[in-house]
Design a protein around this motif. Structure first.
Motif, PDB file in Angstrom:
ATOM      1  N   GLN A 201       0.824  -1.206   0.000  1.00  0.00           N
ATOM      2  CA  GLN A 201       0.000   0.000   0.000  1.00  0.00           C
ATOM      3  C   GLN A 201       0.860   1.259   0.000  1.00  0.00           C
ATOM      4  N   ASP A 202       1.958   1.221   0.732  1.00  0.00           N
ATOM      5  CA  ASP A 202       2.848   2.380   0.780  1.00  0.00           C
ATOM      6  C   ASP A 202       3.430   2.656  -0.603  1.00  0.00           C
ATOM      7  N   TYR A 203       3.838   1.599  -1.291  1.00  0.00           N
ATOM      8  CA  TYR A 203       4.402   1.807  -2.627  1.00  0.00           C
ATOM      9  C   TYR A 203       3.338   2.299  -3.602  1.00  0.00           C
ATOM     10  N   LEU A 204       2.161   1.695  -3.579  1.00  0.00           N
ATOM     11  CA  LEU A 204       1.103   2.102  -4.504  1.00  0.00           C
ATOM     12  C   LEU A 204       0.701   3.560  -4.292  1.00  0.00           C
ATOM     13  N   ALA A 205       0.825   4.035  -3.053  1.00  0.00           N
ATOM     14  CA  ALA A 205       0.461   5.420  -2.749  1.00  0.00           C
ATOM     15  C   ALA A 205       1.566   6.408  -3.112  1.00  0.00           C
ATOM     16  N   THR A 206       2.838   5.978  -2.957  1.00  0.00           N
ATOM     17  CA  THR A 206       3.955   6.914  -3.113  1.00  0.00           C
ATOM     18  C   THR A 206       4.818   6.679  -4.347  1.00  0.00           C
ATOM     19  N   GLY A 207       4.778   5.453  -4.880  1.00  0.00           N
ATOM     20  CA  GLY A 207       5.674   5.113  -5.982  1.00  0.00           C
ATOM     21  C   GLY A 207       7.101   4.900  -5.539  1.00  0.00           C
ATOM     22  N   LYS A 208       7.328   4.799  -4.228  1.00  0.00           N
ATOM     23  CA  LYS A 208       8.670   4.595  -3.682  1.00  0.00           C
ATOM     24  C   LYS A 208       8.695   3.342  -2.821  1.00  0.00           C
ATOM     25  N   LEU A 209       9.869   2.722  -2.740  1.00  0.00           N
ATOM     26  CA  LEU A 209       9.988   1.471  -1.987  1.00  0.00           C
ATOM     27  C   LEU A 209      10.983   1.598  -0.852  1.00  0.00           C
ATOM     28  N   GLY A 210      11.038   2.702  -0.196  1.00  0.00           N
ATOM     29  CA  GLY A 210      11.955   2.833   0.922  1.00  0.00           C
ATOM     30  C   GLY A 210      13.398   2.773   0.459  1.00  0.00           C
ATOM     31  N   THR A 211      14.237   2.177   1.274  1.00  0.00           N
ATOM     32  CA  THR A 211      15.656   2.105   0.966  1.00  0.00           C
ATOM     33  C   THR A 211      15.944   0.912   0.077  1.00  0.00           C
ATOM     34  N   LEU A 212      16.488   1.180  -1.115  1.00  0.00           N
ATOM     35  CA  LEU A 212      16.888   0.132  -2.047  1.00  0.00           C
ATOM     36  C   LEU A 212      18.404  -0.028  -2.014  1.00  0.00           C
ATOM     37  N   PRO A 213      18.907  -1.235  -2.285  1.00  0.00           N
ATOM     38  CA  PRO A 213      20.365  -1.411  -2.369  1.00  0.00           C
ATOM     39  C   PRO A 213      20.947  -0.478  -3.427  1.00  0.00           C
ATOM     40  N   ASP A 214      22.040   0.178  -3.105  1.00  0.00           N
ATOM     41  CA  ASP A 214      22.632   1.162  -4.007  1.00  0.00           C
ATOM     42  C   ASP A 214      24.083   0.788  -4.276  1.00  0.00           C
ATOM     43  N   GLY A 215      24.427   0.562  -5.533  1.00  0.00           N
ATOM     44  CA  GLY A 215      25.783   0.191  -5.898  1.00  0.00           C
ATOM     45  C   GLY A 215      25.873  -1.284  -6.236  1.00  0.00           C
ATOM     46  N   HIS A 216      27.070  -1.825  -6.117  1.00  0.00           N
ATOM     47  CA  HIS A 216      27.324  -3.243  -6.350  1.00  0.00           C
ATOM     48  C   HIS A 216      27.697  -3.891  -5.020  1.00  0.00           C
ATOM     49  N   PHE A 217      27.448  -5.180  -4.901  1.00  0.00           N
ATOM     50  CA  PHE A 217      27.816  -5.881  -3.671  1.00  0.00           C
ATOM     51  C   PHE A 217      29.104  -6.649  -3.935  1.00  0.00           C
ATOM     52  N   ILE A 218      30.207  -6.110  -3.432  1.00  0.00           N
ATOM     53  CA  ILE A 218      31.534  -6.671  -3.694  1.00  0.00           C
ATOM     54  C   ILE A 218      32.283  -6.824  -2.381  1.00  0.00           C
ATOM     55  N   ASN A 219      32.774  -8.017  -2.154  1.00  0.00           N
ATOM     56  CA  ASN A 219      33.600  -8.319  -0.977  1.00  0.00           C
ATOM     57  C   ASN A 219      32.886  -7.964   0.326  1.00  0.00           C
ATOM     58  N   GLY A 220      31.602  -8.301   0.386  1.00  0.00           N
ATOM     59  CA  GLY A 220      30.863  -8.186   1.640  1.00  0.00           C
ATOM     60  C   GLY A 220      30.198  -6.861   1.914  1.00  0.00           C
ATOM     61  N   LYS A 221      30.219  -5.933   0.948  1.00  0.00           N
ATOM     62  CA  LYS A 221      29.558  -4.638   1.209  1.00  0.00           C
ATOM     63  C   LYS A 221      29.118  -4.006  -0.097  1.00  0.00           C
ATOM     64  N   LEU A 222      28.154  -3.090   0.017  1.00  0.00           N
ATOM     65  CA  LEU A 222      27.734  -2.308  -1.133  1.00  0.00           C
ATOM     66  C   LEU A 222      28.777  -1.244  -1.443  1.00  0.00           C
ATOM     67  N   THR A 223      29.131  -1.132  -2.712  1.00  0.00           N
ATOM     68  CA  THR A 223      30.137  -0.165  -3.135  1.00  0.00           C
ATOM     69  C   THR A 223      29.486   0.910  -3.979  1.00  0.00           C
ATOM     70  N   ALA A 224      29.952   2.126  -3.861  1.00  0.00           N
ATOM     71  CA  ALA A 224      29.375   3.247  -4.600  1.00  0.00           C
ATOM     72  C   ALA A 224      29.600   3.081  -6.094  1.00  0.00           C
TER      73      ALA A 224
ATOM     74  N   GLU B   7      16.949   4.014  -9.672  1.00  0.00           N
ATOM     75  CA  GLU B   7      18.109   3.887 -10.539  1.00  0.00           C
ATOM     76  C   GLU B   7      19.040   2.824  -9.969  1.00  0.00           C
ATOM     77  N   PHE B   8      19.763   2.141 -10.843  1.00  0.00           N
ATOM     78  CA  PHE B   8      20.760   1.177 -10.395  1.00  0.00           C
ATOM     79  C   PHE B   8      22.091   1.467 -11.082  1.00  0.00           C
ATOM     80  N   SER B   9      23.142   0.912 -10.535  1.00  0.00           N
ATOM     81  CA  SER B   9      24.496   1.244 -10.978  1.00  0.00           C
ATOM     82  C   SER B   9      24.925   0.426 -12.182  1.00  0.00           C
ATOM     83  N   LEU B  10      25.652   1.079 -13.077  1.00  0.00           N
ATOM     84  CA  LEU B  10      26.282   0.413 -14.212  1.00  0.00           C
ATOM     85  C   LEU B  10      27.746   0.177 -13.850  1.00  0.00           C
TER      86      LEU B  10
END
Length: 495
Positions: A8-31, A50-53
């Motif tokens: 319901q929150d997404y349908l109302a706002t079009g947002k999904l809270g905190t999404l993973p940002d970056g790549h997951f390399i060696n145990g952590k998300l990288t910018a 948006e997601f990272s290239l």
């Protein structure tokens, strides 16, 4: 938040809270260092994040981290690997609501389908957790002068190119056996569904999977996917996708003699004989082609009907299909969206070409939208009747909610029609005659056959195809074969 609150929150706002940002390399998300790309919600046909290239350097770092982690993980006791993989399953279940909602928005499928995918992903880790401490070799009797045995060893760093139609479960079905066998992972999710793989990597780390063991790099297939396929440090490459892309992947991996598992296209038949119950056949065909909006490599996209039951089955099926209401997956519709505008245009082109040939469209046949909002990428559930064996709608994979119907009179004719494409993934036989079901199952040139229930089976059974549907098997005990290599050791007992 509960799954309903998240939806319901997404349908109302079009947002999904905190999404993973970056790549997951060696145990952590990288910018991100190479720019970003929009990610679209198929149910709205609108960008939601948006997601990272990835750059070549980031993919290189991921493979390097995996190579270092593999050297350690192979020495971890199998019982400890078992414990960690079971913990992964527990963590996945604890985060099932968030994963499922993210999967809906990323892929376009319904919430019920996404929830099922998340549950099966957890179950895959449980299944392979149970295999981690049972990967035994065998002793070989060479007589009293020798002691001989085999051992199964991990292959090392494994690459996984994940498709967009089942982002969570396809990730799990490759990563879980790889980790159980003692391997490390570099995964590249599809560019239209990047987020669940990143979140799953975070959850794997939370569950205790060592740093560097599972890495996820997002970006375009022609860039980072190709780099992954060509890298000599990758010892096993698992790819799920189209035949054309699979051929390219195989060619890129060939110079390094990289081991390959290819799960490619399908044009799977559901064969119904004259003694089958028309209601049951129609129900089986309905779920075989309209689940996940037909975007399943193993979808029952061909219905091969005995002429005596043709009318009864198609009357039931066409009526049910015409009543399907498509909509945004978070509203629990009958059918979800097509994953992208590009793929929707491909489905439409296939059906428009069929119309131009003058074939019989019993129901559907065109692009549509969410019945509540008028938005999104959707295609009407479509049934095309009475096709000839060489018709493109029979021979080509449409990968959408489009069912092609053929008719037959004899058992031999049914077998010839079923085997009459370049694909060989799965098949299903509907009949009350046990002997006939076994004869036809034996005659099918494919990887799986079900009797009187199209989706019978489960993750405990091996899955994969013949002919242009690919080679190698995933799921089941056989799914471990890709990630292990066998060594034989012989000891002379002579004094």
């Amino acid at each position: 938040m509960s799954v309903q609150d998240l939806a319901q929150d997404y349908l109302a706002t079009g947002k999904l809270g905190t999404l993973p940002d970056g790549h997951f390399i060696n145990g952590k998300l990288t910018a991100a260092s190479n720019g970003k790309m929009e990610s679209f919600d198929p149910g709205r046909a609108e960008a939601f994040a948006e997601f990272s290239l990835a750059s070549a350097e980031e993919m290189d770092a991921a493979i390097g981290a995996a190579e270092k982690a593999a050297a350690h993980w192979r020495r971890v006791a199998p019982g400890e690997r078992c414990r960690i993989l079971n913990e992964v399953a527990r963590v996945f279940r604890a985060n099932a609501d968030r994963l499922a909602v993210m999967e809906v928005i990323d892929s376009g499928k319904t919430l019920a389908e996404a929830t099922g995918d998340v549950n099966s992903s957890a179950r895959l880790f449980e299944y392979y957790a149970g295999a981690a401490d049972k990967l035994d070799g065998r002793s070989v009797n060479l007589g009293p002068d020798y002691t001989a045995f085999t051992v199964r060893e991990p292959v090392g760093v494994t690459g996984h190119i994940i498709p967009w139609n089942y982002p969570t479960s396809t990730f799990a079905r490759g990563v879980a056996p790889a980790l159980a066998a003692g391997c490390s992972v570099v995964a590249k999710p599809a560019e239209t569904t990047p987020f669940t793989a990143l979140l799953m990597a975070e959850l794997l780390s939370e569950a205790g999977v060592p740093d560097g063991l599972v890495n996820v790099v997002t970006g375009l297939g022609r860039d980072v996917g190709a780099q992954l396929a060509r890298d000599p440090r990758i010892k096993q490459l698992t790819f799920t996708g189209s035949v054309a892309t699979g051929v390219n992947v195989a060619q890129m991996a060939a110079p390094n003699i990289t081991r390959l598992t290819l799960e490619l296209g399908g044009k799977s038949p559901l064969i119904a004989f004259e003694d089958a119950d028309p209601e049951k056949v129609a129900d089986g065909a309905y779920w075989a082609i309209f689940s996940n909006s037909g975007q399943i490599c193993s979808a029952g996209s061909r219905l091969i009907l005995h002429k005596s039951i043709r009318g009864d089955v198609l009357d039931i099926l066409a009526e049910r299909a015409s009543k399907i209401k498509p909509g945004h997956g978070l509203r629990s519709p009958d059918m979800g969206a097509i994953n992208s505008d590009l793929h929707l245009s491909r489905i439409k082109a296939h059906v428009d070409a069929a119309k131009s040939r003058g074939v019989s469209i019993l129901t559907g046949g065109d692009v549509t939208t969410d019945c509540e909002t008028g938005k999104g990428w959707f295609f009407q559930p479509t049934v095309i009747a009475d096709l000839q064996p060489n018709d493109p709608a029979v021979q080509e994979e449409i990968f959408g909610p489009v069912l092609s119907v053929q008719n037959f009179e004899t058992e031999d004719e049914a077998i010839a029609l079923a085997n009459g494409t370049e694909f060989g993934l799965i098949a299903s036989v509907y009949t009350r005659d046990v002997g006939r079901s076994m004869r036809v199952a034996a005659a099918m040139d494919c990887g799986q056959v079900s009797i009187n229930d199209y989706w019978a089976g489960g993750l405990e059974l091996p899955f994969g195809g013949n002919k242009k549907s690919g080679y190698g098997r995933e799921k089941g005990w056989e799914g471990l074969d890709a990630y292990t290599k066998v060594k034989s050791i012989t000891v002379s007992n002579a004094s």
